[in-house]
Scaffold this active site. Structure first.
Site, short mmCIF file in Angstrom:
data_model
loop_
_atom_site.label_atom_id
_atom_site.label_comp_id
_atom_site.label_asym_id
_atom_site.label_seq_id
_atom_site.Cartn_x
_atom_site.Cartn_y
_atom_site.Cartn_z
N GLN A 45 1.01 -5.32 13.46
CA GLN A 45 1.40 -5.24 15.24
C GLN A 45 3.21 -5.57 15.60
OE1 GLN A 45 0.06 -5.18 17.95
NE2 GLN A 45 1.36 -5.67 19.56
N GLU A 46 3.68 -5.78 14.88
CA GLU A 46 5.62 -6.21 15.01
C GLU A 46 6.34 -4.75 14.76
OE1 GLU A 46 6.99 -7.98 16.12
OE2 GLU A 46 5.51 -9.99 16.40
N SER A 47 5.02 -3.95 13.34
CA SER A 47 6.37 -2.86 12.81
C SER A 47 6.14 -1.50 12.93
CB SER A 47 7.27 -3.08 11.65
OG SER A 47 6.77 -3.43 10.75
#
Length: 502
Positions: free
Chosen positions: A310-312
């Site tokens: 989700q972050e990267s």
């Protein structure tokens, strides 16, 4: 008589000396730019809006803010921000020359000519009419005769609608206490039938309000501007114009425009095909690291991997313009606090993400049972513990359970609306984001669990079954699993667009 003439001549001589001193002093007064450099501070006044200025992960950001920060850096001075309640306050402060620059998200208006000077900032907008999908769709102002058009106070729209000669024209209702999100929320709920908003603010908020339709524009796109007091001399305005030209020519302005206007940051998500491709091709490089550091932190490695995706999208060199970077997108402050030296090193980033999540999880009260405690921890990881606590307090004050994620997620989106965040301790937050953030991580986690269990289907074999991970999963049409109830039925009307979690 001679005494009078002598006295007059003496007084005249003294007056001439005084005038000469005043003129000499006036000529030596520092310019506006010199005063700023001598003080070492550029004073700006702005308002909270996703198109202008807000805090993201406890860092100031926003298109106008980032430009102002770069401008202050170029001048070699500190940027000092004063946050106003609305545009009326910004214009009042500037008219009294109490700030150097106003960041109001406005275009040039006829009534500005004698009061303010302006410098374009590389982004344009126009005034548009929006309406609730269940009211008649207007094609022009003639279709809105005797209808009420709602708008923010001191916006660009009133002079485009008001026609004193037309008594049968639309009725204008201004709302000083609202911001764009609050205005659109009322159209979404059906409280307002029609409203006038700036197109850039509609673009940044539209994903949250699917029942709000755009009708027509009131004007051609115009440049958004910074405003400067008319009482200033030319030096600061000239410096700002030269700065804007430089950042336009070197690509900085285009990068900022793409970041803040080219997409909706975390609210556009990849589809199932892309996700499964990354599961097969990227995840194997980092799977052992996720397992090792998740075990150290006492968490499921697939949850840690889902956070990383989700972050990267599992990119170790991911970098945000705000300084958040690495596979787990850690801020510099967080990395320093947990002892991570190189955020772009995949192993250090995963280790740091696991440590940080364990710390965040530990701050959630023990009395909250799982899995809600984990969902709260994820929301805190995304938006910050303070904003999460604000939402929990709002939930409790409304008679909801502050220890249930299903209840609290109703109130997080309200932190983006002025009428709500002004009542909280930590203020504005893009509160829709942690709701969708938690939802997506749960979805990614669910898929990872499924494909890592014995006798699980292959990643490619799951593609056709994962339509709910489509590009518009944050929108109103994202379907839930048939076995799950639609929790939106219990939400306030303006919040029912949030898709149900798994």
């Amino acid at each position: 008589m001679s005494r009078f003439i002598s006295t007059f001549r003496s007084s005249s001589a003294q007056l001439s000396i005084v005038l000469a001193v005043i003129l000499a002093t006036g000529c030596s007064q520092p310019t506006t730019l010199q005063e700023i450099r001598e003080e070492g501070v550029l004073h700006v006044i702005t308002r909270v809006a996703p198109s202008i200025y807000y805090q993201d992960r406890e860092q100031d950001t926003g298109y106008d803010y980032e430009l102002a920060r770069l401008f202050a850096n170029e001048l070699g001075v500190e940027l000092r921000v004063r946050v106003a309640d609305d545009n009326s306050e910004i214009l009042s402060v500037l008219s009294r020359n109490y700030a150097h620059v106003g960041l109001a998200g406005l275009t040039q208006r006829p009534d500005f000519d004698n009061q303010y000077r302006s410098v374009p900032i590389g982004v344009s907008a126009q005034s548009v009419i929006v309406y609730h999908k269940e009211v008649p769709a207007p094609e022009s102002l003639e279709d809105l005769a005797s209808e009420t058009i709602h708008m923010l106070a001191d916006s660009n729209h009133e002079h485009l609608i008001a026609d004193p000669a037309n008594e049968a024209g639309p009725i204008i209702q201004k709302h000083p206490g609202l911001d764009a999100a609050g205005l659109l929320a009322r159209v979404e709920s059906g409280e307002f039938g029609y409203a006038a908003v700036a197109s850039n603010e509609l673009d940044l908020n539209h994903v949250f309000f699917p029942k709000v339709y755009e009708a027509f524009a009131l004007n051609e796109p115009s440049d958004l501007v910074w405003l400067f007091p008319a009482a200033q001399d030319d030096t600061l305005v000239n410096a700002a114009e030269a700065f804007m030209e430089r950042v336009n020519n070197n690509g900085t302005m285009a990068q900022l425009a793409e970041r803040f206007y080219g997409h909706l940051d975390r609210l556009n998500y990849v589809g199932a095909r892309t996700f499964m491709h990354h599961v097969e091709n990227r995840l194997p490089r980092y799977q052992s690291l996720f397992k090792d550091y998740a075990q150290e932190s006492g968490m499921d490695w697939r949850l840690l991997a889902a956070i990383g995706y989700q972050e990267s999208h599992w990119r170790p060199n991911a970098v945000s313009p705000t300084g958040v970077r690495g596979l787990m997108m850690l801020t510099r402050t967080t990395a320093n606090y947990i002892g991570i030296n190189n955020r772009l090193d995949a192993e250090e980033s995963i280790e740091g993400g696991a440590r940080y999540f364990r710390m965040v999880h530990g701050r959630i009260p023990d009395r909250i049972p799982e899995p809600d405690r984990t969902w709260f921890a994820l929301a805190s990881y995304n938006v910050g513990f303070g904003h999460l606590e604000d939402a929990r307090r709002l939930a409790e004050s409304a008679g909801k359970d502050p220890d249930r994620w299903m209840d609290v997620k109703e109130f997080l989106p309200l932190l983006a609306q002025k009428e709500w965040y002004t009542k909280t301790r930590f203020g504005y937050a893009r509160g829709h984001e942690p709701v969708v953030y938690v939802q997506n991580i749960r979805r990614y986690y669910d898929v990872l669990v499924r494909i890592t269990e014995p006798d699980a289907p292959s990643a490619s074999g799951l593609e056709d079954q994962l339509a709910w991970l489509g590009d518009n999963e944050a929108g109103p049409e994202a379907p839930a699993k048939e076995s799950q109830p639609d929790l939106r039925a219990d939400l306030p009307p303006e919040l029912r667009l949030i898709p149900p979690t798994l």
